[in-house]
Design an enzyme around this catalytic site. Structure first.
Site, short mmCIF file in Angstrom:
data_model
loop_
_atom_site.label_atom_id
_atom_site.label_comp_id
_atom_site.label_asym_id
_atom_site.label_seq_id
_atom_site.Cartn_x
_atom_site.Cartn_y
_atom_site.Cartn_z
N ASN A 49 50.12 45.07 30.57
CA ASN A 49 49.22 44.89 31.72
C ASN A 49 50.11 44.73 32.94
OD1 ASN A 49 47.38 44.07 33.61
ND2 ASN A 49 46.47 42.44 32.38
N ARG A 75 46.70 48.71 30.17
CA ARG A 75 45.47 48.41 30.91
C ARG A 75 45.53 49.17 32.23
NH1 ARG A 75 44.05 43.46 34.71
NH2 ARG A 75 41.85 43.90 34.97
N HIS A 82 36.24 44.67 34.28
CA HIS A 82 36.25 43.80 33.09
C HIS A 82 35.61 44.51 31.89
CE1 HIS A 82 36.02 39.94 35.79
NE2 HIS A 82 37.28 40.19 35.46
N ARG A 100 36.69 35.05 45.41
CA ARG A 100 35.89 36.15 45.99
C ARG A 100 34.46 35.71 46.22
NH1 ARG A 100 37.58 39.85 41.26
NH2 ARG A 100 39.81 39.95 41.61
N GLU A 109 41.03 40.67 25.55
CA GLU A 109 41.20 42.01 26.10
C GLU A 109 42.41 42.72 25.48
OE1 GLU A 109 40.44 39.87 29.81
OE2 GLU A 109 39.84 41.80 30.62
#
Ligand code: ADP
Length: 422
Positions: A10, A94, A183, A244, A393
């Site tokens: 990643n 990823r 996601h 956010r 993940e």
């Protein structure tokens, strides 16, 4: 001997996270992180999980991703797990943005790299770093399959009614403006694991997945396929997150430009980095917010700010649960995952409180209990299950990678009783 290991990478702009998995049982052989790449104080933390040894940490300048990956390879070699091993089947990467085109994990070739590059305008922060990671790994092991696993792929099944914004079609298409969602690897994994927890096939269940980490998103999954999700063109849309804003009236941006005199970049930073929980109360860690609320006394302004931030977070979450309930029509499970979803019992309790008419309830005892694996937190006999399912993940990327490069599907990890997924 069949090659049974997958390295998952990643790659961020200044970091690389990695895990080496054995796909025969989904076990982790090693994991680690290189941070602050390009600085004098780069740091590599490596955990030799299979060997059961102590984590090793080194600091010192690591100039770029090439140097970072070579340093990772050296650490793996020290544990007898080097990248030159014939047991390594593939490297799974990823990749944040796969646009409309990448609906599945994809073996990387020059054309795939070019397409990921073409998507940089819609993912300027992520795709360049992901590309660098792939190119570096490819140079290191040109003979090995490199597989790109896209955050957006699971959401490509969204119908046009959910994926399109109601703006001028030609303008939208010219600039590839639509709702992509993110996601996706987590939503795919968690919705499937939820079906397993219920003892049913994924195609037979409708699930609302609430991925609540520092970034947060909700999705509506009908029979294993995503039909709506809360993030959009970018990961800014939707739920209130750590830093956010999630949904705002787009006119807020015009107002800040015209009346507030702010530049586009300043507004971008405001909404992505200085909003959400941190903008509302100064903290983005849910543990700290709960502590401020729980330890606060009457009239305590600090506690009141934390409480307001919590209430806004929960209000938005409940709106999405209601919306996705209506999108799906019938719901079999509402499932919480990621850092906040897996750990913050008060968030789960508040999000579901008072929704008995929708068949939703949380059992306080089950909600307060902790476990590493998936579990139900709804009262026995509830019409709709409420569950906590830890996301993974890396395992999902490794599984998708391994399945693509010819790993025997029956051998895919995490398909037994969930232990490999903990
Ligand atoms: P990401 O992968 O998006 O960075 P994670 O899924 O790891 O994030 O979630 C990180 C967040 O999870 C933290 O910011 C914190 O708010 C929350 N979190 C982690 N542990 C706990 C806990 N024990 N209780 C409440 N919240 C927690």
């Amino acid at each position: 001997m069949t090659a049974s290991r997958v390295l998952v990478l990643n790659s961020g702009s200044s970091s690389v996270k990695y895990q080496l998995l054995d796909m025969r049982d989904g076990s982790r052989l090693a994991a680690g992180l290189v941070e602050r790449i390009g600085e004098e104080t780069s740091r590599l933390k490596h955990s030799p999980l299979a060997a059961g040894g102590e984590s090793r940490e080194t600091t010192g300048p690591i100039a770029d991703h090439d140097a970072a990956l070579k340093a990772v390879a050296r650490e793996l070699s020290r544990d007898g797990l080097g990248l030159d091993s014939p047991e390594l089947a593939a490297i799974g990467h990823r990749v944040v943005h796969g646009g409309k085109r990448f609906t599945e994990p994809t073996v990387v070739d020059d054309a795939v790299l070019a397409e990921i590059e073409r998507l940089i305008p819609v993912a300027p922060l992520h795709n360049p770093a992901n590309l660098t990671g792939i190119r570096t790994a490819r140079a290191l092991r040109p003979d090995l399959p490199q597989v790109a696993v896209f955050d957006t792929a699971f959401h490509t099944t969204m119908p046009e009614a959910a994926a399109r914004y109601a703006i001028d079609v030609e303008t939208a298409d010219r600039h590839r403006i639509r709702r992509y969602g993110f996601h996706g690897t987590s939503h795919a994994y968690v919705s499937r694991e939820t079906a397993r927890l219920l003892g049913r096939a994924p195609q037979d269940v409708n699930v609302i997945v609430l991925h609540l980490g520092n970034g947060a998103s909700a999705s509506a999954v009908r029979g294993g396929r995503c039909v709506d999700t809360s993030m959009g063109l970018t990961p800014l849309e939707g739920l209130v997150m750590g830093t956010r804003s999630g949904d705002v009236d787009p006119a807020v941006i015009f107002h800040l430009t015209r009346v507030g005199g702010m530049s586009t970049d300043e507004i971008d930073t405001l909404l992505n980095k200085k909003s959400g929980l941190v903008g509302l109360c100064g903290d983005n860690d849910m543990r700290e917010i709960r502590r401020r609320i729980d330890e606060g006394v009457e009239g305590d302004e600090d506690a009141a700010r934390a409480k307001l931030a919590f209430d806004i977070y929960i209000h938005r979450l409940r709106k999405y649960i209601g919306a996705y309930y209506a999108v799906l029509g019938t719901v079999d499970a509402v499932v919480f995952t990621a850092g906040v979803g897996e750990n913050a019992a008060p968030v789960r309790e508040s999000a579901i409180a008072g929704l008995e008419a929708l068949g939703l309830a949380v059992d306080p005892g089950l909600n307060a209990a902790r476990s590493a694996g998936p579990r139900l937190i709804s009262p026995e006999g509830a019409r709709v299950a409420v569950a906590v399912v830890p996301t993974d993940e890396e395992l999902e990327i490794a599984n998708q990678t391994y399945a693509l490069v010819g790993g025997d599907a029956a051998e895919r990890a995490g398909q037994d009783d969930g232990e490999g997924a903990a």
